[in-house]
Design a protein around this motif. Structure first.
Motif, PDB file in Angstrom:
ATOM      1  N   SER A 396      -4.013  13.241   7.632  1.00  0.00           N
ATOM      2  CA  SER A 396      -5.124  13.916   6.968  1.00  0.00           C
ATOM      3  C   SER A 396      -6.365  13.739   7.829  1.00  0.00           C
ATOM      4  N   ASN A 397      -7.021  14.841   8.143  1.00  0.00           N
ATOM      5  CA  ASN A 397      -8.227  14.799   8.972  1.00  0.00           C
ATOM      6  C   ASN A 397      -8.004  14.038  10.275  1.00  0.00           C
ATOM      7  N   GLY A 398      -6.804  14.202  10.831  1.00  0.00           N
ATOM      8  CA  GLY A 398      -6.491  13.588  12.111  1.00  0.00           C
ATOM      9  C   GLY A 398      -6.090  12.142  12.055  1.00  0.00           C
ATOM     10  N   GLU A 399      -6.055  11.531  10.865  1.00  0.00           N
ATOM     11  CA  GLU A 399      -5.689  10.126  10.735  1.00  0.00           C
ATOM     12  C   GLU A 399      -4.357   9.992  10.000  1.00  0.00           C
ATOM     13  N   LEU A 400      -3.595   8.970  10.411  1.00  0.00           N
ATOM     14  CA  LEU A 400      -2.268   8.755   9.852  1.00  0.00           C
ATOM     15  C   LEU A 400      -2.336   7.736   8.720  1.00  0.00           C
ATOM     16  N   TYR A 401      -1.823   8.137   7.551  1.00  0.00           N
ATOM     17  CA  TYR A 401      -1.767   7.251   6.388  1.00  0.00           C
ATOM     18  C   TYR A 401      -0.307   6.961   6.061  1.00  0.00           C
ATOM     19  N   ARG A 409       5.343  -8.014  -5.373  1.00  0.00           N
ATOM     20  CA  ARG A 409       4.030  -8.196  -5.976  1.00  0.00           C
ATOM     21  C   ARG A 409       3.040  -7.080  -5.668  1.00  0.00           C
ATOM     22  N   TYR A 410       2.957  -6.628  -4.434  1.00  0.00           N
ATOM     23  CA  TYR A 410       1.876  -5.724  -4.046  1.00  0.00           C
ATOM     24  C   TYR A 410       2.388  -4.470  -3.346  1.00  0.00           C
ATOM     25  N   GLU A 411       1.670  -3.370  -3.594  1.00  0.00           N
ATOM     26  CA  GLU A 411       1.898  -2.107  -2.896  1.00  0.00           C
ATOM     27  C   GLU A 411       0.689  -1.815  -2.026  1.00  0.00           C
ATOM     28  N   GLU A 412       0.903  -1.066  -0.932  1.00  0.00           N
ATOM     29  CA  GLU A 412      -0.208  -0.840  -0.019  1.00  0.00           C
ATOM     30  C   GLU A 412      -0.117   0.508   0.678  1.00  0.00           C
ATOM     31  N   VAL A 413      -1.289   1.027   1.041  1.00  0.00           N
ATOM     32  CA  VAL A 413      -1.420   2.202   1.890  1.00  0.00           C
ATOM     33  C   VAL A 413      -2.251   1.792   3.096  1.00  0.00           C
ATOM     34  N   ASN A 414      -1.782   2.133   4.284  1.00  0.00           N
ATOM     35  CA  ASN A 414      -2.451   1.754   5.516  1.00  0.00           C
ATOM     36  C   ASN A 414      -2.961   2.974   6.266  1.00  0.00           C
ATOM     37  N   ARG A 415      -4.162   2.849   6.814  1.00  0.00           N
ATOM     38  CA  ARG A 415      -4.679   3.829   7.766  1.00  0.00           C
ATOM     39  C   ARG A 415      -4.267   3.318   9.140  1.00  0.00           C
ATOM     40  N   PRO A 462      -4.645  -3.240   4.490  1.00  0.00           N
ATOM     41  CA  PRO A 462      -4.484  -1.880   3.972  1.00  0.00           C
ATOM     42  C   PRO A 462      -5.809  -1.343   3.451  1.00  0.00           C
ATOM     43  N   VAL A 463      -5.895  -0.024   3.321  1.00  0.00           N
ATOM     44  CA  VAL A 463      -7.078   0.581   2.706  1.00  0.00           C
ATOM     45  C   VAL A 463      -6.911   0.681   1.195  1.00  0.00           C
ATOM     46  N   VAL A 464      -5.669   0.667   0.736  1.00  0.00           N
ATOM     47  CA  VAL A 464      -5.378   0.650  -0.701  1.00  0.00           C
ATOM     48  C   VAL A 464      -4.356  -0.438  -0.953  1.00  0.00           C
ATOM     49  N   GLU A 465      -4.610  -1.241  -1.957  1.00  0.00           N
ATOM     50  CA  GLU A 465      -3.660  -2.268  -2.375  1.00  0.00           C
ATOM     51  C   GLU A 465      -3.744  -2.413  -3.883  1.00  0.00           C
ATOM     52  N   TYR A 466      -2.596  -2.625  -4.519  1.00  0.00           N
ATOM     53  CA  TYR A 466      -2.612  -2.920  -5.950  1.00  0.00           C
ATOM     54  C   TYR A 466      -1.409  -3.771  -6.308  1.00  0.00           C
ATOM     55  N   PRO A 467      -1.578  -4.641  -7.316  1.00  0.00           N
ATOM     56  CA  PRO A 467      -0.441  -5.441  -7.783  1.00  0.00           C
ATOM     57  C   PRO A 467       0.444  -4.608  -8.698  1.00  0.00           C
ATOM     58  N   HIS A 468       1.648  -5.068  -8.895  1.00  0.00           N
ATOM     59  CA  HIS A 468       2.549  -4.359  -9.802  1.00  0.00           C
ATOM     60  C   HIS A 468       2.016  -4.371 -11.229  1.00  0.00           C
ATOM     61  N   GLN A 469       1.379  -5.448 -11.603  1.00  0.00           N
ATOM     62  CA  GLN A 469       0.728  -5.483 -12.895  1.00  0.00           C
ATOM     63  C   GLN A 469      -0.453  -6.432 -12.828  1.00  0.00           C
ATOM     64  N   TYR A 483      -1.934  12.628   0.632  1.00  0.00           N
ATOM     65  CA  TYR A 483      -2.849  13.273   1.566  1.00  0.00           C
ATOM     66  C   TYR A 483      -4.259  13.296   0.991  1.00  0.00           C
ATOM     67  N   ILE A 484      -5.227  13.469   1.866  1.00  0.00           N
ATOM     68  CA  ILE A 484      -6.589  13.732   1.429  1.00  0.00           C
ATOM     69  C   ILE A 484      -6.681  15.190   1.006  1.00  0.00           C
TER      70      ILE A 484
END
Length: 697
Positions: A396-401, A409-415, A462-469, A483-484
């Motif tokens: 998205s916008n030239g960047e890979l996510y 325990r945790y989920e993540e999205v990386n730039r 990561p740029v986004v992280e969250y726990p399962h609960q 995507y953005i």
């Protein structure tokens, strides 16, 4: 430098597990207490069934059919708990005190139908029983004498953990799929291509979904269990001129692979036939054939970047904690392996970048000269590493996510940037990870590799992280990248990164989220509400998010009310969409998370809530037909002589050092938790029904 986890246990999840038990409705076990009428349980044998969705009471009669029943015991009496694995995922039984300390535990067992027993003398120090890999959903109370267990509930007017975002609608454009795994729309073509897990590529146009597949590679697939199948598609940037496109699929194990391995992941090029309406099945040119130790953590995403190169994601090869045969030794001695931190022995746990228009050193693809390990120690194909199971990714916008499915325990999205190390298995998200015991999180861990390992590269957050609960509220269990959103058709979404989660707690109810990008730090995100759906959720498992050439986004679902279908994400008609994400708290607050649930549900091509517009189904037979034979034959088209096979990650069981690992899993203290292993369970195809989409056993 080190990363500390000291503050994680200050949260109520660790201070009072009993309080968390009471706050989470799914975990309540008070039903047995009521039915027992206050009588102490006299039977010395207790029987339970274990699955990610929760413990199932079997006997004595007072707890039969209860979920996570309260066990009433007499102090000083000897008990024997016998439990049976119901879903084929890794579970154990542990008895905890009121502070969460382990008093008794069994080893992790992952064979469906197998039983395990724990004999112990009851002590009033015992407060709860849990499955440690899935303690968020498999948790029940222990009570003594006249002690009562009070169930408390979260106040209805309390603030949700993830703030509510805009309301959107799901416009179902096509249905009847088993498990739609990927979506692509080549620029200027006007067609939308949908992958189905059993091996078919279908075409959708403004006239609807074409009945005949564009391409069928079902006879080239390995048996459809766990996370194997047709996983990814990408079209050459010059597809309109050269007719070339690329698939990722799980093939039967190659003849020269270690015998104990699971299968071989294939990245292949195909071309269209003369009229361009179908692909030529005989045009296959295999670019990469990577032997996989287990059927889990295959990654599977492929996409072209703005540089014209092909990017491909590969998971760590499966097995609990990135350990065991098939998993390389790495620089971090505190943990046992593995492939995520290794770049020399194999291509697993990484995003690769290759040039499909070139060749190099006898390989049917070229190596971009600026790939980070060219001229350095390591395999030249690596672009970034430190991933566990990068299921979906996109530019998205030239960047890979890249969305990386976590363990327990945790989920993540990386730039993702060139040469970036994203931490697995030193870390899970931003949090330290230990391979010694799933319930013991290290207090500290490195923030970078040692100076003698690629100059001390940082482990990137990561740029986004969250726990399962968090605070008793389930958020999700397996992140799905997106995507953005660049259009303005949906109020409140423009410029937001739209992503999701496969399931809130293992049931066929996924989620869509929208994150606000920032230059630094983690992004705040909100939960999108689906118009007309119960609780505003995606009423099915969310498998993937697609994007067409106009920038519209699509949700790919399976099972539940939505069934195996593709839905365009649109503005909610007649509802004022509001963006409440701005200024809200960061939903990724560092709270120690526990695992969540999974159930095996089959897909049905039914129309879900909040859908509009015409729907075309690929076939008339319901996807719930579990008696249908699996489409994955045990034969393959065979890789041409020009295909490149990667080397191994150390010796296999038979001493072969050329394979990429082994299939044995270390099942003594932990498992991979609930994640993208459910591809199988969703398809409703023989051989698929009892597994889950992204986490292995």
């Amino acid at each position: 430098m080190t990363r500390g986890n000291a503050n994680d246990r200050d949260d109520g999840v660790w201070l009072s597990r009993r309080r968390l038990l009471g706050a989470t409705g799914a975990l309540a076990g008070a039903g047995y207490l009521a039915s027992a009428g206050g009588r102490a349980q006299t039977a010395s044998t207790i029987e339970l069934g274990g699955e990610i969705a929760g413990w199932r009471g079997r006997s004595p009669e007072e707890i039969a059919d209860e979920t996570n029943p309260t066990l009433r015991l007499e102090a000083g009496q000897e008990y024997r708990i016998t439990w049976t694995n119901l879903d084929g995922f890794g579970h154990n039984l542990a008895l905890l005190d009121d502070d969460g300390g382990v008093l008794e535990r069994t080893s992790v067992m992952s064979e469906e139908g197998e039983s395990q027993s724990l004999t112990f003398t009851a002590s009033e120090a015992m407060a709860e029983y849990v499955c440690e890999p899935h303690e968020g959903s498999m948790r029940g109370a222990i009570s003594f004498g006249n002690e009562t267990v009070t169930e408390t509930t979260t106040e209805s007017d309390s603030e949700p953990v993830v703030p509510e975002g805009p309301t959107v609608a799901l416009d179902r454009i096509a249905g009847g799929f088993e498990v739609p795994t990927d979506f692509a729309a080549p620029p200027g073509d006007g067609r939308r291509f949908v992958l189905d897990l059993p091996g078919q590529v279908y075409v959708h146009t403004d006239d609807g979904l074409r009945e005949e597949p564009f391409l069928d590679v079902g006879d080239r697939l390995a048996e459809l269990t766990a996370e194997r199948g047709l996983l990814g598609i990408a079209f050459h940037p010059e597809f309109a001129d050269n007719g070339r496109f690329y698939l990722r699929y799980s093939a039967p194990l190659a003849d020269d692979a270690p015998a104990e391995f699971s299968h071989t992941e294939v990245l292949a090029e195909f071309t269209v036939d003369e009229d361009g309406e179908h692909a030529d099945p005989d045009s296959e040119r295999v670019l990469l054939a990577i032997d996989e130790p287990t059927p889990y953590h295959n990654g599977g995403a492929i996409t072209f970047g703005p540089d014209g190169y092909l990017y491909a994601s590969y998971g760590d090869g499966g097995s609990p904690k990135d350990m065991g045969p098939g998993h390389a030794e790495d620089w971090y001695e505190a943990n046992g392996g593995g492939n995520g931190q290794d770049v020399t022995e194999n291509l697993l746990g990484s995003v690769l970048r290759i040039d499909v228009d070139g060749e190099s050193d006898g390989k049917p693809y070229g190596i971009p000269e600026d790939n980070p390990l060219v001229g350095e120690e390591g395999l030249d194909e690596h672009y970034a590493w430190g991933f566990r199971n990068p299921w979906r990714m996109g530019f998205s916008n030239g960047e890979l996510y890249v969305a990386d499915v976590g363990q327990s325990r945790y989920e993540e999205v990386n730039r993702v940037v060139k040469g970036g190390n994203y931490g697995w298995n030193v870390r899970e998200g931003t949090h330290c990870f230990g391979t010694e015991n799933v319930s013991d999180v290290p207090d500290e861990c490195p923030d970078s590799t040692p100076p003698d390992v690629r100059g001390g590269e940082p482990l990137r957050d990561p740029v986004v992280e969250y726990p399962h609960q968090r605070d008793g509220e389930f958020i999700g269990i397996s992140v799905v990248g997106g995507y953005i959103y660049g259009n303005d058709a949906i109020p409140g979404l423009e410029g937001k990164y739209v992503f999701g989660d496969y399931s809130q707690k293992g049931n066929p109810r996924g989620s869509l989220f929208a994150a606000t990008p920032t230059e630094d730090g983690q992004w705040d995100f909100s939960k999108l509400r689906i118009a007309g759906a119960e609780s505003g959720a995606v009423e099915g498992y969310l498998i993937a998010i697609g994007r067409d050439e106009t920038g519209d986004l699509y949700a790919l679902t399976s099972a539940g009310d939505l069934g195996g279908a593709v839905h365009r994400i649109t503005a909610a008609e007649g509802e004022a969409a509001s963006d409440t994400a701005a200024g809200t708290q960061n939903a990724t607050a560092a709270t120690e998370a526990t695992g969540t649930a999974s159930t095996s549900s089959t897909a049905g091509p039914t129309t879900g809530s909040g859908t509009t517009g015409a729907v075309t189904d690929r076939r008339t037979s319901a996807a719930t037909d579990t008696s249908r034979a699996a489409t994955g034959a045990e034969t393959s088209a065979g890789a041409p002589a020009t295909s490149a096979r990667t080397g191994g990650s150390g010796a296999s069981a038979n001493g072969d050092t050329n394979g990429s690992g082994g299939n044995a899993s270390s099942e003594t203290t932990a498992t991979d938790g609930p994640g993208f292993g459910v591809l199988a369970a969703l398809a409703g195809v023989a051989g698929l029904a009892a597994r889950r989409l992204g986490r292995d056993r």
